[in-house]
Each structure stands twice: as structure tokens, then as C-alpha cells.
Design a protein around this motif. Structure first.
Motif, mmCIF file in Angstrom:
data_model
loop_
_atom_site.group_PDB
_atom_site.id
_atom_site.type_symbol
_atom_site.label_atom_id
_atom_site.label_comp_id
_atom_site.label_asym_id
_atom_site.label_seq_id
_atom_site.Cartn_x
_atom_site.Cartn_y
_atom_site.Cartn_z
ATOM 1 N N PHE A 32 -8.136 -0.753 -2.286
ATOM 2 C CA PHE A 32 -7.870 -0.214 -3.617
ATOM 3 C C PHE A 32 -8.796 0.956 -3.916
ATOM 4 C CE2 PHE A 32 -9.100 -0.012 -8.114
ATOM 5 C CZ PHE A 32 -7.906 0.458 -8.629
ATOM 6 N N GLY A 33 -10.073 0.822 -3.574
ATOM 7 C CA GLY A 33 -11.014 1.906 -3.809
ATOM 8 C C GLY A 33 -10.610 3.175 -3.084
ATOM 9 N N VAL A 34 -10.184 3.017 -1.841
ATOM 10 C CA VAL A 34 -9.738 4.172 -1.046
ATOM 11 C C VAL A 34 -8.484 4.786 -1.662
ATOM 12 C CG1 VAL A 34 -8.783 4.859 1.193
ATOM 13 C CG2 VAL A 34 -10.750 3.328 1.094
ATOM 14 N N THR A 35 -7.532 3.943 -2.036
ATOM 15 C CA THR A 35 -6.282 4.426 -2.623
ATOM 16 C C THR A 35 -6.531 5.139 -3.944
ATOM 17 O OG1 THR A 35 -5.130 2.556 -1.615
ATOM 18 C CG2 THR A 35 -3.966 3.755 -3.341
ATOM 19 N N ALA A 36 -7.412 4.572 -4.763
ATOM 20 C CA ALA A 36 -7.730 5.183 -6.053
ATOM 21 C C ALA A 36 -8.344 6.560 -5.869
ATOM 22 C CB ALA A 36 -8.673 4.273 -6.842
ATOM 23 N N ALA A 41 -12.285 3.954 -11.007
ATOM 24 C CA ALA A 41 -11.810 2.891 -10.115
ATOM 25 C C ALA A 41 -12.574 1.594 -10.362
ATOM 26 C CB ALA A 41 -11.955 3.324 -8.659
ATOM 27 N N CYS A 42 -13.879 1.715 -10.534
ATOM 28 C CA CYS A 42 -14.701 0.525 -10.763
ATOM 29 C C CYS A 42 -14.394 -0.110 -12.115
ATOM 30 C CB CYS A 42 -16.179 0.891 -10.678
ATOM 31 S SG CYS A 42 -16.730 1.318 -9.009
ATOM 32 N N VAL A 43 -14.171 0.710 -13.133
ATOM 33 C CA VAL A 43 -13.826 0.180 -14.453
ATOM 34 C C VAL A 43 -12.483 -0.546 -14.403
ATOM 35 C CG1 VAL A 43 -13.187 0.821 -16.814
ATOM 36 C CG2 VAL A 43 -15.210 1.823 -15.752
ATOM 37 N N LEU A 44 -11.529 0.012 -13.647
ATOM 38 C CA LEU A 44 -10.235 -0.656 -13.497
ATOM 39 C C LEU A 44 -10.395 -2.042 -12.887
ATOM 40 C CD1 LEU A 44 -7.791 2.151 -12.282
ATOM 41 C CD2 LEU A 44 -7.507 0.693 -14.290
ATOM 42 N N SER A 45 -11.216 -2.137 -11.840
ATOM 43 C CA SER A 45 -11.407 -3.431 -11.192
ATOM 44 C C SER A 45 -12.161 -4.405 -12.086
ATOM 45 C CB SER A 45 -12.153 -3.245 -9.866
ATOM 46 O OG SER A 45 -11.293 -2.726 -8.880
ATOM 47 N N LEU A 46 -13.100 -3.897 -12.867
ATOM 48 C CA LEU A 46 -13.879 -4.753 -13.757
ATOM 49 C C LEU A 46 -13.039 -5.285 -14.918
ATOM 50 C CD1 LEU A 46 -17.259 -2.795 -13.961
ATOM 51 C CD2 LEU A 46 -16.985 -5.130 -13.097
ATOM 52 N N LEU A 47 -12.218 -4.426 -15.505
ATOM 53 C CA LEU A 47 -11.516 -4.786 -16.737
ATOM 54 C C LEU A 47 -10.068 -5.225 -16.535
ATOM 55 C CD1 LEU A 47 -12.847 -2.005 -19.147
ATOM 56 C CD2 LEU A 47 -13.787 -4.281 -18.683
ATOM 57 N N SER A 50 -1.175 -4.816 -10.069
ATOM 58 C CA SER A 50 -1.087 -3.844 -11.154
ATOM 59 C C SER A 50 -1.963 -2.628 -10.885
ATOM 60 C CB SER A 50 -1.507 -4.494 -12.477
ATOM 61 O OG SER A 50 -0.613 -5.516 -12.836
ATOM 62 N N GLN A 51 -3.129 -2.861 -10.316
ATOM 63 C CA GLN A 51 -4.025 -1.750 -10.012
ATOM 64 C C GLN A 51 -3.422 -0.838 -8.943
ATOM 65 O OE1 GLN A 51 -7.797 -4.675 -10.356
ATOM 66 N NE2 GLN A 51 -8.320 -2.673 -9.550
ATOM 67 N N PHE A 52 -2.868 -1.436 -7.896
ATOM 68 C CA PHE A 52 -2.231 -0.637 -6.848
ATOM 69 C C PHE A 52 -1.027 0.121 -7.391
ATOM 70 C CE2 PHE A 52 -4.339 -3.393 -3.567
ATOM 71 C CZ PHE A 52 -4.930 -2.362 -2.851
ATOM 72 N N ALA A 53 -0.252 -0.535 -8.269
ATOM 73 C CA ALA A 53 0.917 0.122 -8.850
ATOM 74 C C ALA A 53 0.504 1.320 -9.694
ATOM 75 C CB ALA A 53 1.703 -0.871 -9.701
ATOM 76 N N LEU A 54 -0.577 1.176 -10.440
ATOM 77 C CA LEU A 54 -1.043 2.256 -11.307
ATOM 78 C C LEU A 54 -1.495 3.464 -10.501
ATOM 79 C CD1 LEU A 54 -1.879 3.360 -14.084
ATOM 80 C CD2 LEU A 54 -4.069 2.176 -13.789
ATOM 81 N N VAL A 55 -2.383 3.260 -9.543
ATOM 82 C CA VAL A 55 -2.892 4.406 -8.782
ATOM 83 C C VAL A 55 -1.824 4.961 -7.849
ATOM 84 C CG1 VAL A 55 -5.282 3.620 -8.947
ATOM 85 C CG2 VAL A 55 -3.915 2.946 -6.969
ATOM 86 N N GLY A 56 -0.905 4.098 -7.388
ATOM 87 C CA GLY A 56 0.180 4.580 -6.541
ATOM 88 C C GLY A 56 1.096 5.533 -7.290
ATOM 89 N N ALA A 57 1.405 5.175 -8.536
ATOM 90 C CA ALA A 57 2.252 6.048 -9.354
ATOM 91 C C ALA A 57 1.535 7.352 -9.685
ATOM 92 C CB ALA A 57 2.650 5.330 -10.639
ATOM 93 N N LEU A 58 0.233 7.275 -9.934
ATOM 94 C CA LEU A 58 -0.540 8.492 -10.209
ATOM 95 C C LEU A 58 -0.602 9.392 -8.978
ATOM 96 C CD1 LEU A 58 -3.530 7.042 -12.284
ATOM 97 C CD2 LEU A 58 -1.552 8.325 -13.137
ATOM 98 N N ALA A 59 -0.750 8.771 -7.812
ATOM 99 C CA ALA A 59 -0.806 9.548 -6.577
ATOM 100 C C ALA A 59 0.498 10.272 -6.307
ATOM 101 C CB ALA A 59 -1.148 8.634 -5.400
ATOM 102 N N ALA A 68 2.303 -0.917 -14.416
ATOM 103 C CA ALA A 68 1.204 -1.837 -14.140
ATOM 104 C C ALA A 68 1.189 -2.987 -15.153
ATOM 105 C CB ALA A 68 -0.122 -1.085 -14.184
ATOM 106 N N PHE A 69 1.492 -2.659 -16.414
ATOM 107 C CA PHE A 69 1.503 -3.681 -17.462
ATOM 108 C C PHE A 69 2.569 -4.743 -17.185
ATOM 109 C CE2 PHE A 69 3.474 -5.220 -21.396
ATOM 110 C CZ PHE A 69 2.400 -5.846 -21.993
ATOM 111 N N PHE A 70 3.778 -4.298 -16.831
ATOM 112 C CA PHE A 70 4.857 -5.253 -16.591
ATOM 113 C C PHE A 70 4.557 -6.144 -15.395
ATOM 114 C CE2 PHE A 70 7.531 -2.178 -19.046
ATOM 115 C CZ PHE A 70 7.850 -3.058 -20.074
ATOM 116 N N LEU A 71 3.901 -5.591 -14.378
ATOM 117 C CA LEU A 71 3.515 -6.416 -13.243
ATOM 118 C C LEU A 71 2.503 -7.479 -13.650
ATOM 119 C CD1 LEU A 71 3.154 -3.914 -10.235
ATOM 120 C CD2 LEU A 71 4.714 -5.861 -10.401
ATOM 121 N N GLY A 72 1.646 -7.127 -14.598
ATOM 122 C CA GLY A 72 0.594 -8.046 -14.999
ATOM 123 C C GLY A 72 1.025 -9.126 -15.967
#
Length: 233
Positions: free
Chosen positions: A37-41, A51-57, A63-72, A84-88
């Protein structure tokens, strides 16, 4: 992943060592995926701090992978966040079951809710009694949360240090890990049909719709398959 419900109280307690062993196994195995996830972000242009805040909160891998994947892919941040919200949202349904099973004191429930994800739910529901379920949930959550956040930091720092992750092929790390986590869960014909239809919808609409939208439409695969199955029966 097939989730079993724990039997009623009165079953002989499972040995603590066995519960801890199983929980640690799940926590370590999945927690190390935070590196991907860190690499993908980082490859998606997300900073190390973000990236760290996403993992913490956020702390829900899919959902995290979906979010950064869509941004990428150049998607709109609001669309990416919606996907990401719907996945969660599935975690809310896990919480309904776990609240009855664990019966935690009210003071700790808000903190425990942050750890309600696929892995902690599976370990807790696999236990034969409430005491073992609480132990399994706690050990899995603690191990996974600590490792996921540590490896997110290491992955983001490493990707930032080597520059463009696409040159090294690391931009494929996120999707690869996501598929690796998903594959073992597809055990029934219905689950495989949903996955196949979601894949067709997502890839088929990718060239004609804005980035992030095909992922949202692919979520319709589950109700479509269930509706078709209901008509046949």
C-alpha cells in the motif's frame, strides 16, 4: 473467506496459545501487505504523511487500495473517496455481529470499532467461546494495526527514495496484493459469478467512463447476480 459464527457459551474454552497463534498468523501475514500500500500510494502521488494518515485513520486495506488506485488512474478525488467508502461499509455489518459476540464495555467500543475489518472478524467468529473471541480479535487487531502502519511507512519511504515506481513495475503491487487477498474468498459459484461480472463491468466501462466511475458501477455485480439467482430458483 467463509466466516463462521461462534457457538453459544458453554463450549469448552479453546487454549489461549492456539488462539494467539492463529491471530498472530493472520495479523502478520496481512499486516505485511501494508508495504504494498505504501508503494502504491507513493506511485499515485500521495505523500508519505498522507499515506501514513490513511493507514492510521482509515485502516481498511481494500478501501485504501481502491482510493489510491483511482487517484493513480487520474480519477476525481471525490469519486475515489466514494468508491473507498462503499467498500468500507461492509465493516458496519461486521460490527453488528461482533457487538453481540464480544459484548465489550461501552468505554472501549469506539476504539474496538476501528479494528473491525475482515481479518479480525474472521478470527473472532472462528472461536468457540466469547473469551477466545475477545482474545483473537484483540491480538489480530493489535498485530495487524501495528504492522500495517509500520510497513505503510517503509513502503512509502522506499518508493519515494527510488523515484518513479512505474519504472520498477511497483505500480502493479497494489492490484496484485488486492487480488491475492480476494482470491481465497471466492469459494462458492455465486461469489465467483459476482467477481467475474464485476471484472467485466469494470474493465468494459473503463474506456468510456471517467476514472473511478467503473469501480462504482462494478459494485452492482452483487445485486445483479443475486437477482438472477433468485429468478432461477
Amino acid at each position: 473467506m467463509v466466516i463462521r459464527e461462534a457457538p453459544d457459551e458453554g463450549v469448552v474454552d479453546k487454549p489461549r496459545a492456539a488462539v494467539v497463534r492463529d491471530a498472530l498468523g493472520v495479523g502478520v501475514a496481512v499486516g505485511l501487505s501494508g508495504f504494498a500500500f505504501g508503494v502504491t500510494a507513493a506511485g499515485a502521488g500521495v505523500s508519505v504523511l498522507q499515506a501514513c494518515v490513511l493507514s492510521l485513520l482509515v485502516f481498511t486495506g481494500a478501501s485504501q487500495f481502491a482510493l489510491v488506485g483511482a487517484l493513480a488512474a487520474g480519477g476525481n478525488p471525490f469519486t475515489a473517496a466514494a468508491g473507498a467508502f462503499f467498500l468500507g461499509t461492509r465493516n458496519a455489518f461486521y460490527g453488528l455481529r461482533l457487538s453481540q459476540l464480544l459484548a465489550l464495555p461501552k468505554a472501549v467500543r469506539p476504539f474496538a470499532a476501528h479494528w473491525v475489518i475482515d481479518e479480525t472478524t474472521a478470527v473472532a467468529l472462528a472461536q468457540p467461546d466469547r473469551k477466545s473471541a475477545r482474545l483473537g480479535f484483540t491480538v489480530t487487531g493489535l498485530t495487524l494495526y501495528a504492522l500495517w502502519n509500520l510497513t505503510t511507512l517503509l513502503g512509502a519511504l522506499g518508493a519515494e527514495a527510488i523515484g518513479d515506481t512505474r519504472v520498477w513495475g511497483l505500480d502493479a503491487a497494489g492490484p496484485a496484493v488486492f487480488l491475492a487477498l480476494l482470491a481465497p474468498m471466492l469459494k462458492t459459484s455465486t461469489e465467483r459469478a459476482v467477481a467475474a461480472l464485476a471484472l467485466v463491468l469494470g474493465l468494459g466501462l473503463l474506456p468510456v467512463l471517467p476514472s473511478g466511475v467503473p469501480v462504482l458501477i462494478a459494485a452492482l455485480a452483487a445485486p445483479i447476480v443475486l437477482w438472477m439467482k433468485g429468478r432461477r430458483s
